[in-house]
Write an enzyme that holds these catalytic residues in place. Structure first.
Site, short mmCIF file in Angstrom:
data_model
loop_
_atom_site.label_atom_id
_atom_site.label_comp_id
_atom_site.label_asym_id
_atom_site.label_seq_id
_atom_site.Cartn_x
_atom_site.Cartn_y
_atom_site.Cartn_z
N ASN A 179 59.88 24.06 -6.73
CA ASN A 179 61.16 24.58 -6.25
C ASN A 179 62.22 24.42 -7.32
O ASN A 179 62.00 23.76 -8.34
CB ASN A 179 61.61 23.81 -5.00
N TYR A 182 47.88 24.87 1.68
CA TYR A 182 47.98 26.13 0.94
C TYR A 182 46.69 26.94 0.99
O TYR A 182 46.70 28.15 1.23
CB TYR A 182 48.41 25.86 -0.52
N HIS A 227 58.79 31.10 2.26
CA HIS A 227 58.81 31.75 0.93
C HIS A 227 58.32 33.20 1.00
O HIS A 227 57.66 33.69 0.08
CB HIS A 227 57.95 30.98 -0.07
FE1 HDE Z 1 55.27 24.96 0.49
N1 HDE Z 1 54.14 26.27 1.53
N2 HDE Z 1 54.83 23.54 1.85
N3 HDE Z 1 56.54 23.68 -0.42
N4 HDE Z 1 55.73 26.36 -0.84
C1 HDE Z 1 53.96 27.58 1.23
O1 HDE Z 1 51.90 28.66 1.21
C2 HDE Z 1 53.83 23.59 2.73
C3 HDE Z 1 56.78 22.39 -0.07
C4 HDE Z 1 56.44 26.20 -1.98
O2 HDE Z 1 55.21 32.02 -4.19
C5 HDE Z 1 52.93 28.23 2.07
O3 HDE Z 1 51.14 30.53 0.24
C6 HDE Z 1 53.68 22.32 3.39
C7 HDE Z 1 57.42 21.68 -1.13
C8 HDE Z 1 56.52 27.45 -2.70
O4 HDE Z 1 53.40 32.15 -2.96
C9 HDE Z 1 52.42 27.09 2.96
C10 HDE Z 1 54.67 21.53 2.88
C11 HDE Z 1 57.59 22.61 -2.12
C12 HDE Z 1 55.82 28.36 -1.93
C13 HDE Z 1 53.25 25.93 2.50
C14 HDE Z 1 55.38 22.29 1.91
C15 HDE Z 1 57.04 23.84 -1.67
C16 HDE Z 1 55.34 27.66 -0.77
C17 HDE Z 1 53.37 29.49 2.75
C18 HDE Z 1 55.03 20.11 3.23
C19 HDE Z 1 58.26 22.41 -3.48
C20 HDE Z 1 55.63 29.84 -2.22
C21 HDE Z 1 52.71 30.63 1.99
C22 HDE Z 1 54.04 19.20 3.26
C23 HDE Z 1 57.55 21.57 -4.36
C24 HDE Z 1 54.45 30.07 -3.10
C25 HDE Z 1 51.85 29.99 1.05
C26 HDE Z 1 54.34 31.54 -3.45
C27 HDE Z 1 54.57 28.23 0.23
C28 HDE Z 1 53.08 24.71 3.00
C29 HDE Z 1 56.50 21.79 1.20
C30 HDE Z 1 57.06 25.01 -2.48
C31 HDE Z 1 52.42 27.34 4.42
C32 HDE Z 1 52.68 21.98 4.45
C33 HDE Z 1 57.81 20.21 -1.15
C34 HDE Z 1 57.24 27.71 -4.02
O5 HDE Z 1 51.07 26.82 2.73
#
Ligand code: HDE
Length: 714
Positions: A164, A378, A90
Site C-alpha cells: 500500500n 489471496y 481494491h
Molecule cells: Fe489485501 N486483499 N488483504 N491488503 N490487498 C486483496 O485480493 C486481505 C491488506 C492489498 O492489485 C484481495 O486479489 C486480507 C494489507 C492490495 O490485485 C483479498 C487482509 C495490504 C490488493 C485481500 C488484507 C493489502 C489487495 C482482494 C488482512 C497492504 C490489490 C482481491 C489480513 C500491505 C491487489 C485480491 C491487486 C487485495 C485480502 C490486508 C494490500 C481479498 C485478508 C495489510 C494492494 O484477497
C-alpha cells in the site's frame, strides 16, 4: 539531468529486452495485422452480417427473431458473461509494466535471492495501483488508501509485494479483516456511500477498534489523497524475512521511494476532480509513460536480525506499527521504472492476480498475524475471481519454466504430455523431480507453545505511534487532518459514532481532539486523555521527500489565453516548459485557433487551444500562466469563468505565472497579499538549461514543487 528523450530510448530498450513483454506478445492479437480482415465467429467461421438477427419476415424486414441464429446467440452469450467478480477490495485500479534492478550485491548479507543481489539482472515487473473502498467504476481521487502491488517475474519464479501507499494497517490480526471491510464498504441496507469512508459504520468500527488509531491518522492525512500514483511511497507493510547463505535470518520491511517526491491534492481539488475527471490517476499514469516521463521508485529495505526481535518497545510483527527510521535505517538497494502501458485493460490489469504467499528462495514470512492470514486469503480469492488455473493466464504466468503434477480444473490452458501426473513415480527421468538445488528452502525454525486465541502484550498499545506521526507533521499537514476527520465525522449522523471518535482522538492530541469535537458537535475534551510523549521524526512528513532539485517533469501546466495574446511569449514558454519535461495545455475561449495580438480574425496564425474555458478546470493542472497582450487580458477580465479559474487555482495554492497585462488581470481576479507575480520575462530566462522556468522573480518549478509539498490550510 536525464532528458525525456533519454528516458524514451531507455524505455524502448528495456521494453524490447523484457522477457515478460515478449511472453505477452505470444498471447497478443493485433487486428491491424489480420491479413484477411474478415470478421469471424469464435469458432473461426467468417461472418457476413453482424448487424441483423436472423428473422422470419413478411418480406419487408419485420418479424420474430430466430433462436437458430448461432452468430447472434454467440455474440449475446459472450456479452452476457463479460464480467467477472470484481475484487472484494481494491476493485478500482490501473496497471503498467516495467523493470526492477538492484545496484549491487550489498543485500547478499541478508539474502541469497538473486532478484535482490544480482546487479546484472533486469527483472520484469507488473504494478497495479488501486483504491480500496470503491467499486470498479468509482473515482480515482477519493480519500482512501492506495494499493501498490508489484509482481516481479524473476528467473526463480514470481514474487509479489502486495503493498500500500501507507506503511501500516487498520488491524493487527487477519481474522478482523472481514469486519473491517464490511464496516468501510457501502452500508448493507442502501449500498451508500461509494468510494468514501465518511459514514457511520466505518467510524463506529474504528472507534471500537482503537488499534486502527495510527492508520486513521495516515489515511486522514494528505497521504489519503495523492496527486498521482507516481508520487506515492509504497510499503510492503507486513514483516517478511530474508535468508542468507550462512543460514541466518533477518526480519525485513520493503519500501518504494518515488523519484518525484510524495505529493498530494488539496481536499477541495480531490472532491472536484472526482466529478470532473474520475479517471485522473489512471490517465496520469498513462500520460506520463507515453510522454516518456517514466515513473521511477527507489527500492529500500529495513532489516532486523532475529537476535534483536524483542529489543523494541513495539512488536516488530505488529502491522499497525512502523519501524522508525532512527531505530532501523532504510537501505536503498535498487530501483524500479515503469515504461509500458497495458495493451488491453481486462486481460492485463483486471486479470492480474497477486499473492503475498508468492515469494522466491531467499525470501520468507514472519509470524506477523496479519500476513499469516493474507497468505491464505489471496490465493483463495483468485480462485473465485479467475478460476483455479489463474496462474496460466498470460499476465500471471511466470517467465521461468513451470512443471508439476497439478492438472485439470476449469479453463486449463496447458497440455502436458506423458503418462505420469503424480510423485513418486517409476519414470522420474525427464519428469518434474523435487530438487534441493535452487528449490525453495524453508527456514528451520523451532516452534513450540500453547494453542491460544491471543495477541502479544506489545500489541495492546495503540497510541504512541499515532502521536509520533501527528507530532512529526508540518502545521499545514496537521490542519489537513483536522479538516479531513471533521469532514468524515460530519457525514456520520449517529451521535454515538462522532462522540466516541472525538474521545479516541484525545488519546493522540488534545488540540486535534478539541478542534474536531468543536467542528462536528462531538465531546469537547477538557484535558488530554493521555500524555503525549512529544517525539517526532522527519521521515513521516511528506516534506521530507521533496526532490533535492525542484522539477517540473511531467507536471501539467496550462496557458490561459484569449484572442489578442502575445504569440512570441507563448511559443517561448512552451519551448521552455517542454525542455523542463512538463506538458503544456492551451486553454482558450474555444477549442481551435486563438488569434494573437496584431493579427486579424481568420489570419490562420496563432495557437490551437486544447480546451475551452469550460472544457477543463484549473483543478486538472499543476500550474498555469497568463501571458501578456492587452486585448487578451481585457477579455479574460470580463469573463466569469476565467476569473473563477484564477481564484480557484489560487485557493488550491497553485503556482500561477503572469506577464505584462496578464499581471493586471491577475490583480483584478485575486487581490491578495503574498501573490508573487512574474514580470519582465525574458526569452533567455525561460529557456534555462536546467529545465527550470526562471523569470527573475518567479520560479514556476519551485513554486509547483512548493505547492505540492507544502499546500495550504483552506
Ligand atoms: Fe489485501 N486483499 N488483504 N491488503 N490487498 C486483496 O485480493 C486481505 C491488506 C492489498 O492489485 C484481495 O486479489 C486480507 C494489507 C492490495 O490485485 C483479498 C487482509 C495490504 C490488493 C485481500 C488484507 C493489502 C489487495 C482482494 C488482512 C497492504 C490489490 C482481491 C489480513 C500491505 C491487489 C485480491 C491487486 C487485495 C485480502 C490486508 C494490500 C481479498 C485478508 C495489510 C494492494 O484477497
Amino acid at each position: 539531468m536525464s532528458t525525456v528523450s533519454d528516458a524514451v530510448k531507455q524505455a524502448f530498450t528495456a521494453a524490447t529486452q523484457n522477457p515478460k513483454v515478449a511472453d505477452l506478445h505470444r498471447a497478443t492479437i493485433d487486428p491491424s495485422a489480420n491479413p484477411t480482415k474478415g470478421l469471424t465467429t469464435d469458432h473461426g467461421v467468417f461472418v457476413s452480417d453482424t448487424d441483423n438477427w436472423l428473422k422470419v419476415t413478411d418480406g419487408e424486414g419485420t418479424g420474430p427473431s430466430l433462436l437458430e441464429d448461432q452468430i447472434a446467440r454467440e455474440k449475446i452469450h459472450r456479452f452476457d458473461h463479460e464480467r467477472i467478480p470484481e475484487r472484494v477490495v481494491h476493485a478500482r485500479g490501473a496497471g503498467a509494466h516495467g523493470y526492477f534492478k538492484v545496484y549491487d550485491d550489498r543485500a547478499s548479507k541478508y539474502t541469497y535471492a538473486p532478484v535482490l543481489t544480482d546487479a546484472s539482472r533486469t527483472t520484469p515487473v507488473f504494478v497495479r495501483f488501486s483504491t480500496v473502498q470503491g467499486s470498479r467504476g468509482s473515482a480515482d481521487t477519493v480519500r482512501d488508501v492506495r494499493g501498490f502491488a508489484t509482481k516481479f517475474y524473476t528467473q526463480e519464479g514470481n514474487w509479489d509485494i502486495v503493498g500500500n501507499d501507507i506503511p501500516i494497517f487498520f488491524i493487527q490480526d487477519a481474522i478482523k479483516f472481514p469486519d473491517f471491510v464490511h464496516a468501510v464498504k457501502p452500508e448493507p441496507h442502501n449500498e451508500v456511500p461509494q468510494g468514501q469512508s465518511a459514514h457511520n459504520n466505518f467510524w463506529d468500527f474504528v472507534g471500537l477498534q482503537p488499534e486502527s488509531a495510527h492508520m486513521i491518522m495516515w489515511v486522514m492525512s494528505d497521504r489519503g489523497i495523492p496527486r498521482s500514483f507516481r508520487m506515492m511511497q509504497g510499503f510492503g507493510v507486513n514483516t517478511f524475512t530474508l535468508m542468507n547463505s550462512a543460514g541466518e535470518r533477518h526480519f525485513v520491511k520493503f519500501h518504494w521511494l518515488p523519484e518525484l517526491g510524495v505529493h498530494s491534492l488539496m481536499w477541495d481539488e480531490a472532491l472536484k476532480i472526482a466529478g470532473q475527471d474520475p479517471d485522473f490517476h489512471r490517465k496520469d499514469l498513462e500520460e506520463a509513460i507515453t510522454s516518456g516521463a517514466l515513473p521511477k521508485w527507489k527500492f529500500a529495505i529495513q532489516t532486523i536480525p532475529e537476535s534483536r526481535e524483542h529489543e523494541f518497545d513495539f512488536d516488530i510483527l505488529d502491522a499497525t506499527k512502523i519501524w522508525p527510521e532512527e531505530l532501523v535505517p532504510l537501505q536503498v538497494i535498487g530501483e524500479m521504472v515503469l515504461n509500458r502501458t497495458v495493451d488491453e485493460f481486462f486481460p492485463e490489469t483486471e486479470q492480474a492476480a497477486f499473492c503475498t504467499s508468492h515469494v522466491v528462495p531467499g525470501i520468507g514470512f514472519s509470524d506477523d498475524p496479519l500476513l499469516q492470514g493474507r497468505n491464505f486469503s489471496y490465493f483463495d480469492t483468485q480462485i473465485t475471481r479467475l478460476g483455479v488455473n489463474w496462474q496460466e493466464l498470460p499476465i500471471n504466468r511466470p517467465v521461468c519454466p513451470v512443471l508439476n503434477n497439478q492438472r485439470d480444473g476449469q479453463m486449463r490452458h496447458k497440455i502436458t504430455k506423458g503418462q505420469i501426473n503424480y510423485w513418486p513415480n517409476r519414470l522420474e527421468i525427464g519428469r518434474p523431480v523435487p530438487t534441493s538445488d535452487g528449490g525453495y528452502a524453508d527456514f528451520a525454525q523451532r516452534v513450540a507453545g500453547i494453542k491460544q486465541r491471543v495477541r502479544g502484550a506489545k500489541f495492546q498499545e495503540h497510541y504512541k505511534q499515532a502521536q509520533l506521526f501527528y507530532n512529526s507533521l508540518a502545521p499545514h499537514e496537521k490542519a489537513h487532518i483536522v479538516n479531513a476527520i471533521s469532514f468524515e465525522l460530519s457525514h456520520c449522523d449517529d451521535s454515538v459514532v462522532y462522540e466516541l471518535y472525538s474521545k479516541i482522538l484525545n488519546n493522540i492530541d488534545f488540540e486535534l481532539a478539541k478542534q474536531v469535537a468543536i467542528n462536528v458537535g462531538g465531546v469537547i475534551p477538557e484535558a488530554p486523555a493521555r500524555e503525549n510523549h512529544g517525539n517526532a521524526t522527519p521521515t513521516l512528513s511528506q516534506l521530507y521527500y521533496a526532490p533535492k532539485v525542484p522539477t517540473i517533469v511531467s507536471r501539467r501546466i496550462a496557458i490561459l489565453l484569449a484572442d489578442g495574446f502575445n504569440l512570441a511569449e507563448v511559443e517561448a514558454l512552451r519551448a521552455a516548459l517542454k525542455v523542463g519535461g512538463a506538458t503544456t495545455w492551451i486553454i482558450g475561449p474555444r477549442r481551435g485557433w486563438v488569434r494573437p495580438s496584431g493579427e486579424k480574425i481568420g489570419s490562420g496564425t496563432g495557437v490551437w487551444a486544447d480546451h475551452h474555458y469550460e472544457g477543463q478546470r484549473s483543478t486538472l493542472f499543476d500550474a498555469f500562466i497568463i501571458p501578456s497582450g492587452a486585448e487578451h487580458a481585457q477579455s479574460l477580465a470580463k469573463n466569469g469563468r476565467t476569473i473563477h479559474w484564477v481564484r480557484e487555482a489560487f485557493g488550491h495554492c497553485k503556482a500561477i505565472g503572469a506577464i505584462g497585462e496578464g499581471v493586471a488581470f491577475l490583480h483584478e481576479a485575486v487581490i491578495l497579499p503574498g501573490v508573487q507575480l512574474a514580470t519582465n520575462m525574458k526569452n533567455d530566462a525561460v529557456t534555462s538549461s536546467y529545465g527550470v522556468v526562471t523569470t527573475g522573480q518567479y520560479d514556476v518549478s519551485s513554486a509547483a514543487a512548493h505547492k505540492f509539498s507544502i499546500g495550504r490550510s483552506e
